[in-house]
Write a protein that holds these residues in place. Structure first.
Motif, PDB file in Angstrom:
ATOM      1  N   GLU A 136      76.370  12.050  22.726  1.00 52.46           N
ATOM      2  CA  GLU A 136      76.131  10.562  22.874  1.00 52.46           C
ATOM      3  C   GLU A 136      76.251  10.025  24.221  1.00 52.46           C
ATOM      4  O   GLU A 136      76.658   8.825  24.116  1.00 52.46           O
ATOM      5  N   ASN A 137      75.921  10.992  25.226  1.00 55.68           N
ATOM      6  CA  ASN A 137      75.935  10.401  26.418  1.00 55.68           C
ATOM      7  C   ASN A 137      74.337  10.711  26.955  1.00 55.68           C
ATOM      8  O   ASN A 137      73.864  11.767  26.430  1.00 55.68           O
ATOM      9  N   GLY A 138      74.100   9.921  27.818  1.00 54.73           N
ATOM     10  CA  GLY A 138      72.715  10.376  28.471  1.00 54.73           C
ATOM     11  C   GLY A 138      72.362   9.646  29.600  1.00 54.73           C
ATOM     12  O   GLY A 138      72.877   8.681  30.074  1.00 54.73           O
ATOM     13  N   GLU A 139      71.169   9.959  30.115  1.00 58.65           N
ATOM     14  CA  GLU A 139      70.575   8.954  31.265  1.00 58.65           C
ATOM     15  C   GLU A 139      68.927   8.997  31.188  1.00 58.65           C
ATOM     16  O   GLU A 139      68.373   9.711  30.474  1.00 58.65           O
ATOM     17  N   GLN A 140      68.629   7.860  31.419  1.00 53.72           N
ATOM     18  CA  GLN A 140      67.308   7.317  31.439  1.00 53.72           C
ATOM     19  C   GLN A 140      66.381   8.070  32.457  1.00 53.72           C
ATOM     20  O   GLN A 140      66.887   8.233  33.599  1.00 53.72           O
ATOM     21  N   GLN A 141      65.384   8.720  32.005  1.00 50.47           N
ATOM     22  CA  GLN A 141      64.430   9.400  32.976  1.00 50.47           C
ATOM     23  C   GLN A 141      63.268   8.920  32.631  1.00 50.47           C
ATOM     24  O   GLN A 141      63.102   8.194  32.020  1.00 50.47           O
ATOM     25  N   SER A 142      62.146   8.950  33.680  1.00 52.40           N
ATOM     26  CA  SER A 142      60.876   8.834  33.400  1.00 52.40           C
ATOM     27  C   SER A 142      59.802   9.790  33.859  1.00 52.40           C
ATOM     28  O   SER A 142      60.056  10.972  34.345  1.00 52.40           O
ATOM     29  N   CYS A 143      58.540   9.753  33.177  1.00 50.74           N
ATOM     30  CA  CYS A 143      57.537  10.436  33.358  1.00 50.74           C
ATOM     31  C   CYS A 143      56.883  10.319  34.435  1.00 50.74           C
ATOM     32  O   CYS A 143      57.180   9.101  34.995  1.00 50.74           O
ATOM     33  N   PRO A 144      56.252  11.207  35.136  1.00 45.49           N
ATOM     34  CA  PRO A 144      55.477  11.180  36.314  1.00 45.49           C
ATOM     35  C   PRO A 144      54.323   9.987  35.824  1.00 45.49           C
ATOM     36  O   PRO A 144      53.893   9.591  35.153  1.00 45.49           O
ATOM     37  N   PRO A 145      53.914   9.319  37.222  1.00 48.79           N
ATOM     38  CA  PRO A 145      53.018   8.253  37.097  1.00 48.79           C
ATOM     39  C   PRO A 145      51.850   8.599  36.343  1.00 48.79           C
ATOM     40  O   PRO A 145      51.131   9.635  36.641  1.00 48.79           O
ATOM     41  N   GLY A 146      51.376   7.907  35.402  1.00 50.16           N
ATOM     42  CA  GLY A 146      50.196   7.925  34.643  1.00 50.16           C
ATOM     43  C   GLY A 146      50.385   8.866  33.192  1.00 50.16           C
ATOM     44  O   GLY A 146      49.535   8.825  32.467  1.00 50.16           O
ATOM     45  N   LEU A 147      51.559   9.270  32.968  1.00 52.58           N
ATOM     46  CA  LEU A 147      52.059   9.768  31.782  1.00 52.58           C
ATOM     47  C   LEU A 147      53.058   9.047  31.036  1.00 52.58           C
ATOM     48  O   LEU A 147      53.857   7.956  31.513  1.00 52.58           O
ATOM     49  N   PHE A 148      53.098   9.391  29.789  1.00 51.45           N
ATOM     50  CA  PHE A 148      53.921   8.801  28.792  1.00 51.45           C
ATOM     51  C   PHE A 148      54.876   9.886  27.818  1.00 51.45           C
ATOM     52  O   PHE A 148      54.440  10.927  27.807  1.00 51.45           O
ATOM     53  N   PHE A 149      56.041   9.382  27.501  1.00 47.57           N
ATOM     54  CA  PHE A 149      56.861  10.477  26.790  1.00 47.57           C
ATOM     55  C   PHE A 149      56.237  10.606  25.304  1.00 47.57           C
ATOM     56  O   PHE A 149      56.283   9.696  24.510  1.00 47.57           O
ATOM     57  N   ASP A 150      56.068  11.743  24.841  1.00 43.08           N
ATOM     58  CA  ASP A 150      55.751  12.221  23.661  1.00 43.08           C
ATOM     59  C   ASP A 150      56.691  12.668  22.902  1.00 43.08           C
ATOM     60  O   ASP A 150      57.518  13.569  23.090  1.00 43.08           O
ATOM     61  N   THR A 151      57.319  11.855  21.857  1.00 46.47           N
ATOM     62  CA  THR A 151      58.530  12.187  21.298  1.00 46.47           C
ATOM     63  C   THR A 151      58.381  13.383  20.327  1.00 46.47           C
ATOM     64  O   THR A 151      59.166  14.003  19.784  1.00 46.47           O
ATOM     65  N   GLU A 152      57.159  13.510  19.761  1.00 44.85           N
ATOM     66  CA  GLU A 152      56.859  14.548  18.821  1.00 44.85           C
ATOM     67  C   GLU A 152      57.087  15.763  19.619  1.00 44.85           C
ATOM     68  O   GLU A 152      57.615  17.008  18.829  1.00 44.85           O
ATOM     69  N   ASN A 153      56.574  15.852  20.663  1.00 38.36           N
ATOM     70  CA  ASN A 153      56.592  17.321  21.552  1.00 38.36           C
ATOM     71  C   ASN A 153      57.605  17.242  22.677  1.00 38.36           C
ATOM     72  O   ASN A 153      57.597  18.368  23.176  1.00 38.36           O
ATOM     73  N   ASP A 154      58.367  16.392  22.762  1.00 41.20           N
ATOM     74  CA  ASP A 154      59.409  16.143  23.870  1.00 41.20           C
ATOM     75  C   ASP A 154      58.925  16.528  25.070  1.00 41.20           C
ATOM     76  O   ASP A 154      59.326  17.339  25.856  1.00 41.20           O
ATOM     77  N   MET A 155      57.782  15.891  25.568  1.00 42.42           N
ATOM     78  CA  MET A 155      57.221  16.191  26.736  1.00 42.42           C
ATOM     79  C   MET A 155      56.284  14.903  27.324  1.00 42.42           C
ATOM     80  O   MET A 155      55.975  14.027  26.465  1.00 42.42           O
ATOM     81  N   CYS A 156      56.108  14.970  28.561  1.00 40.29           N
ATOM     82  CA  CYS A 156      55.061  13.828  29.098  1.00 40.29           C
ATOM     83  C   CYS A 156      53.781  14.377  29.113  1.00 40.29           C
ATOM     84  O   CYS A 156      53.379  15.309  29.042  1.00 40.29           O
TER      85      CYS A 156
END
Length: 81
Positions: A51-71
């Motif tokens: 229940e703890n976490g930190e916000q992270q960001s994908c490299p420029p031009g990429l989006f987070f894919d929640t189905e595959n847990d990757m940018c």
């Protein structure tokens, strides 16, 4: 001795520090299982653990894919339609 004026030393000037702002408590991961989560089609995502976490960001031009847990490129993510 070097810092005491009575002993022939000189005092170092006092440096005032700016007050620290209080830490911001992020509640995004509250009630969530461990894993990766994002809010909609976004480059930002959370890595939640216990229940703890930190916000992270994908490299420029990429989006987070929640189905595959990757940018990934936006056009390759089903959830970004």
């Amino acid at each position: 001795k070097d810092e005491v004026s009575a002993c022939g030393g000189s005092r170092k000037p006092t440096v005032e520090q700016a007050p620290q702002s209080p830490a911001v408590i992020d509640t995004f991961c509250n009630g969530k299982e461990d894993g990766f989560f994002s809010e909609g089609c976004s480059a930002n995502y959370y890595n939640c653990e216990n229940e703890n976490g930190e916000q992270q960001s994908c490299p420029p031009g990429l989006f987070f894919d929640t189905e595959n847990d990757m940018c990934e490129f936006k056009e390759l993510i089903t959830g970004c339609g």
